[in-house]
Structure formats: structure tokens, C-alpha cells
Design a protein around this motif. Structure first.
Motif, short mmCIF file in Angstrom:
data_model
loop_
_atom_site.label_atom_id
_atom_site.label_comp_id
_atom_site.label_asym_id
_atom_site.label_seq_id
_atom_site.Cartn_x
_atom_site.Cartn_y
_atom_site.Cartn_z
N GLY A 118 0.80 -1.22 0.00
CA GLY A 118 0.00 0.00 0.00
C GLY A 118 0.83 1.26 0.00
N SER A 119 2.14 1.16 0.05
CA SER A 119 2.98 2.34 0.04
C SER A 119 4.35 1.98 -0.51
CB SER A 119 3.10 2.94 1.44
OG SER A 119 3.73 4.20 1.39
N CYS A 120 5.27 2.95 -0.49
CA CYS A 120 6.63 2.69 -0.96
C CYS A 120 7.55 3.79 -0.43
CB CYS A 120 6.67 2.66 -2.49
SG CYS A 120 6.24 4.23 -3.23
N SER A 121 8.85 3.58 -0.58
CA SER A 121 9.83 4.58 -0.14
C SER A 121 10.29 5.38 -1.35
CB SER A 121 11.02 3.90 0.52
OG SER A 121 10.65 3.33 1.75
N HIS A 122 10.40 6.69 -1.17
CA HIS A 122 10.90 7.56 -2.23
C HIS A 122 11.32 8.88 -1.62
CE1 HIS A 122 7.28 10.14 -2.20
NE2 HIS A 122 6.64 9.01 -1.92
N MET A 123 12.13 9.62 -2.33
CA MET A 123 12.49 10.97 -1.89
C MET A 123 11.30 11.90 -2.10
SD MET A 123 16.42 11.22 -3.30
CE MET A 123 16.14 10.37 -4.85
N THR A 124 11.28 13.02 -1.40
CA THR A 124 10.14 13.93 -1.49
C THR A 124 10.45 15.19 -2.30
OG1 THR A 124 10.70 15.07 0.57
CG2 THR A 124 9.29 13.11 0.73
N GLY A 125 11.63 15.77 -2.11
CA GLY A 125 12.01 16.98 -2.84
C GLY A 125 11.40 18.26 -2.30
N THR A 126 10.64 18.16 -1.21
CA THR A 126 9.96 19.35 -0.69
C THR A 126 10.87 20.24 0.15
OG1 THR A 126 9.16 18.02 1.17
CG2 THR A 126 7.68 18.26 -0.72
N GLY A 127 12.01 19.71 0.58
CA GLY A 127 12.92 20.51 1.40
C GLY A 127 13.43 21.73 0.67
N LEU A 128 13.70 21.60 -0.62
CA LEU A 128 14.21 22.72 -1.42
C LEU A 128 13.22 23.87 -1.43
CD1 LEU A 128 16.37 23.86 -3.40
CD2 LEU A 128 15.04 22.80 -5.24
N GLY A 129 11.96 23.57 -1.73
CA GLY A 129 10.93 24.61 -1.76
C GLY A 129 10.71 25.24 -0.41
N ALA A 130 10.78 24.42 0.66
CA ALA A 130 10.59 24.95 2.01
C ALA A 130 11.70 25.94 2.37
CB ALA A 130 10.56 23.81 3.02
N ILE A 131 12.93 25.64 1.96
CA ILE A 131 14.05 26.53 2.23
C ILE A 131 13.90 27.84 1.45
CG2 ILE A 131 16.54 26.84 1.85
CD1 ILE A 131 16.80 23.78 2.38
N LEU A 132 13.45 27.75 0.21
CA LEU A 132 13.35 28.93 -0.64
C LEU A 132 12.13 29.79 -0.34
CD1 LEU A 132 14.32 27.41 -4.12
CD2 LEU A 132 15.73 28.87 -2.66
N PHE A 133 10.96 29.15 -0.13
CA PHE A 133 9.71 29.90 -0.04
C PHE A 133 8.93 29.71 1.26
CE2 PHE A 133 10.43 29.08 -4.60
CZ PHE A 133 10.50 30.39 -5.03
N GLY A 134 9.36 28.78 2.10
CA GLY A 134 8.62 28.52 3.32
C GLY A 134 7.66 27.35 3.15
N PRO A 135 7.22 26.75 4.25
CA PRO A 135 6.39 25.54 4.19
C PRO A 135 4.99 25.76 3.62
CG PRO A 135 6.57 26.32 6.44
CD PRO A 135 7.51 27.16 5.63
N ALA A 136 4.41 26.93 3.82
CA ALA A 136 3.05 27.18 3.33
C ALA A 136 2.98 27.07 1.81
CB ALA A 136 2.58 28.56 3.78
N SER A 137 3.92 27.68 1.12
CA SER A 137 3.93 27.64 -0.35
C SER A 137 4.10 26.21 -0.86
CB SER A 137 5.06 28.52 -0.89
OG SER A 137 4.88 29.86 -0.50
N VAL A 138 4.89 25.41 -0.17
CA VAL A 138 5.17 24.05 -0.62
C VAL A 138 3.92 23.18 -0.54
CG1 VAL A 138 6.62 22.01 -0.28
CG2 VAL A 138 7.57 24.27 0.05
N SER A 139 3.00 23.49 0.35
CA SER A 139 1.78 22.69 0.45
C SER A 139 1.00 22.73 -0.87
CB SER A 139 0.90 23.20 1.59
OG SER A 139 0.43 24.52 1.34
N VAL A 140 0.97 23.89 -1.52
CA VAL A 140 0.28 24.01 -2.80
C VAL A 140 1.05 23.29 -3.91
CG1 VAL A 140 -0.57 25.62 -4.55
CG2 VAL A 140 -0.79 26.19 -2.13
N LEU A 141 2.37 23.49 -3.94
CA LEU A 141 3.19 22.80 -4.94
C LEU A 141 3.06 21.29 -4.78
CD1 LEU A 141 6.50 24.91 -4.82
CD2 LEU A 141 4.61 25.11 -6.43
N GLY A 142 3.06 20.83 -3.53
CA GLY A 142 2.99 19.40 -3.25
C GLY A 142 1.68 18.78 -3.71
N ILE A 143 0.55 19.45 -3.44
CA ILE A 143 -0.73 18.86 -3.83
C ILE A 143 -0.89 18.86 -5.34
CG2 ILE A 143 -2.13 20.98 -3.73
CD1 ILE A 143 -4.36 19.27 -2.48
#
Length: 277
Positions: A118-143
């Protein structure tokens, strides 16, 4: 009659003219190098072997849990939309880095290793966006990334979109951003701060995923806690090395941006200076 030195300036000949021509040639060359690096990077991860699922797969969580996680994500997504809109209003050049951050999330999370049913392991890539723009912005990019992956690649699912968004695009980026800011305040080495932010954000994403799975399927013997420990134990062997790789890749990407995209980084205040208008 125009003096020879002035004539050289006018027609672009001489040392000064050659210097101008050289500068004009160097900028496109740098952009070409950066573009080629991104293409090679994307190609390497695009050919990753396919698996049956990515994140938490379609239909794996009970309906009540799917709705609950979706509702929990709503405030973060609203804040993220407002944050992105303000950043674009401040400077249109921010769109370049926003798009790049979204593409980075999409590409890097395409490398997956089957881990738990039902799941798997993988990298996320969200750390880069969080560093550049903050966590709120990444929520939209992520979805956005998760929707594309669910619809076009059959990775994850629309019913589990809320749970996957919370773990990968909200919880992980919050940790990455917090760790990065903490390291900056303690005057930690910048590259080490970037690595730790991406590494720990990735690990925390899978801690949250394990808890989500444990809540839906608690163990008969030890309940939610025992189930969460089991899920974490299965994820750990594959996720730890992937988190290390993600940390290194994020550092490499940031070095590339600092080398070839300084104006864009200055425009969002990522280099420590004032934001450019």
C-alpha cells in the motif's frame, strides 16, 4: 575624425569591445549548463522502475480517514495559496524558482522503492521549496504534484490525496523549514543546514506516513503504537539512504542556484540580503 580608441568602443572592437562580447557570451553559456544539468537530472529519475503504488495508494485508507486528512489540509492549502500569490505579486521573477521547485518535487519523487503493502519509499524533494519559499507555499506545490502523479502516473490516489498531502507537502516541509532556520540562527554551515533540512524533512514525512497507516490499521496486539513501530521498521532500511541522497541532491541544487541564479535568489531574500524589487 573619430579617434581610434573611441572607434573601437563604437564598433565593439579592441579590448573593451571584446570584454563586452565575452560577457554576452558567458551568460547564455551558464544558462545552457544549468539547463543541461536539469535535463540530465530529470532523465535519470524519469527512467526509474515503476511500482504498483506511490505514497499511500488509491483505496487503501478507509473513507472516514480520507475525508479527515483532507479537511486537516485545507487551512494549510489556503495559507499556501495566499503565500504564493503574495510572492508572485512582489516579484514576477519568483515564478521561475516556484516552477523549478515544483518540477524538482515531481521529478525526485518519481524514484521509488516498494516498501510496505500500500505504500513505498521515495524521496520527497519538498525541502528545497521549504528553504526557498517557506512551508506554506510548498503545500500548494505538493498537492499539485500529487494530483498529477495520481491522474497521469497512477501513483498515490485521489482518495488518499489528503493523507499524502499532509505527510509529504505539509509535515515534511514544516520540519525542513524549522531545521533550516534553526541552523541559520545558530550560525551553522549553510551547506550542512541545507542537508539537515532536506534529510530530516524526508525522514519526518515517513514518520507521519507510518502513523497514518497505523491509525487506519492498528495492531491487534499493541494498537496504534505497535503498528506505527512496525511500519517505521519496514520503511527505515530503504528510506534512510534515500533521505541521505535527497539531502546531498538538495545541497547540489542550491549550489547550482547560487552560482547561476543569484538575481532570482536575491529577489526572494534567500542569500541573506534585501529582496530586490
Amino acid at each position: 575624425m573619430i579617434p581610434k580608441s573611441e572607434y573601437s568602443l563604437l564598433n565593439g572592437s579592441g579590448d573593451y569591445g571584446n570584454m563586452i562580447k565575452k560577457e554576452k557570451k558567458e551568460m547564455p553559456k551558464k544558462k545552457k549548463i544549468l539547463l543541461r544539468a536539469y535535463i540530465v537530472f530529470a532523465a535519470l529519475f524519469a527512467i526509474a522502475p515503476a511500482s504498483n503504488a506511490m505514497h499511500i495508494m488509491e483505496g487503501y485508507l478507509p473513507a472516514g480517514y480520507c475525508v479527515a486528512w483532507g479537511v486537516i489540509c485545507l487551512p494549510f492549502l489556503i495559507a499556501g495559496f495566499i503565500s504564493l500569490r503574495n510572492k508572485v505579486k512582489e516579484n514576477r521573477r519568483n515564478l521561475i524558482l516556484i516552477a523549478m521547485s515544483g518540477a524538482f518535487i515531481f521529478v525526485i519523487s518519481s524514484l521509488k522503492i516498494p516498501s510496505v503493502t500500500g505504500s513505498c519509499s521515495h524521496m520527497t524533494g519538498t525541502g528545497l521549496g521549504a528553504i526557498l519559499f517557506g512551508p506554506a507555499s510548498v503545500s500548494v506545490l505538493g498537492i499539485i504534484v500529487l494530483i498529477f502523479q495520481a491522474v497521469l502516473l497512477a501513483h498515490g490516489g485521489l482518495t488518499t490525496l489528503g493523507a499524502n498531502t499532509f505527510s509529504m507537502a505539509i509535515a515534511g516541509p514544516l520540519v525542513s523549514f524549522s531545521i533550516y532556520k534553526l541552523c541559520c540562527r545558530t550560525k551553522c554551515n549553510r551547506k550542512a543546514a541545507i542537508f539537515l533540512a532536506a534529510f530530516l524533512g524526508d525522514i519526518f514525512t515517513y514518520c507521519v506516513t507510518s502513523i497514518q497507516l497505523a491509525l487506519a490499521y492498528p495492531s491487534e496486539a499493541g494498537g496504534v503504537a505497535a503498528s506505527a513501530v512496525k511500519f517505521l521498521g519496514v520503511f527505515a532500511p530503504t528510506q534512510l539512504p534515500l533521505a541521505v541522497i535527497e539531502g546531498i541532491l538538495t545541497v547540489v541544487i542550491m549550489i547550482g542556484l547560487e552560482t547561476y541564479a543569484k538575481p532570482e535568489l536575491k529577489s526572494i531574500g534567500s542569500l541573506g540580503g534585501r529582496k530586490e524589487a
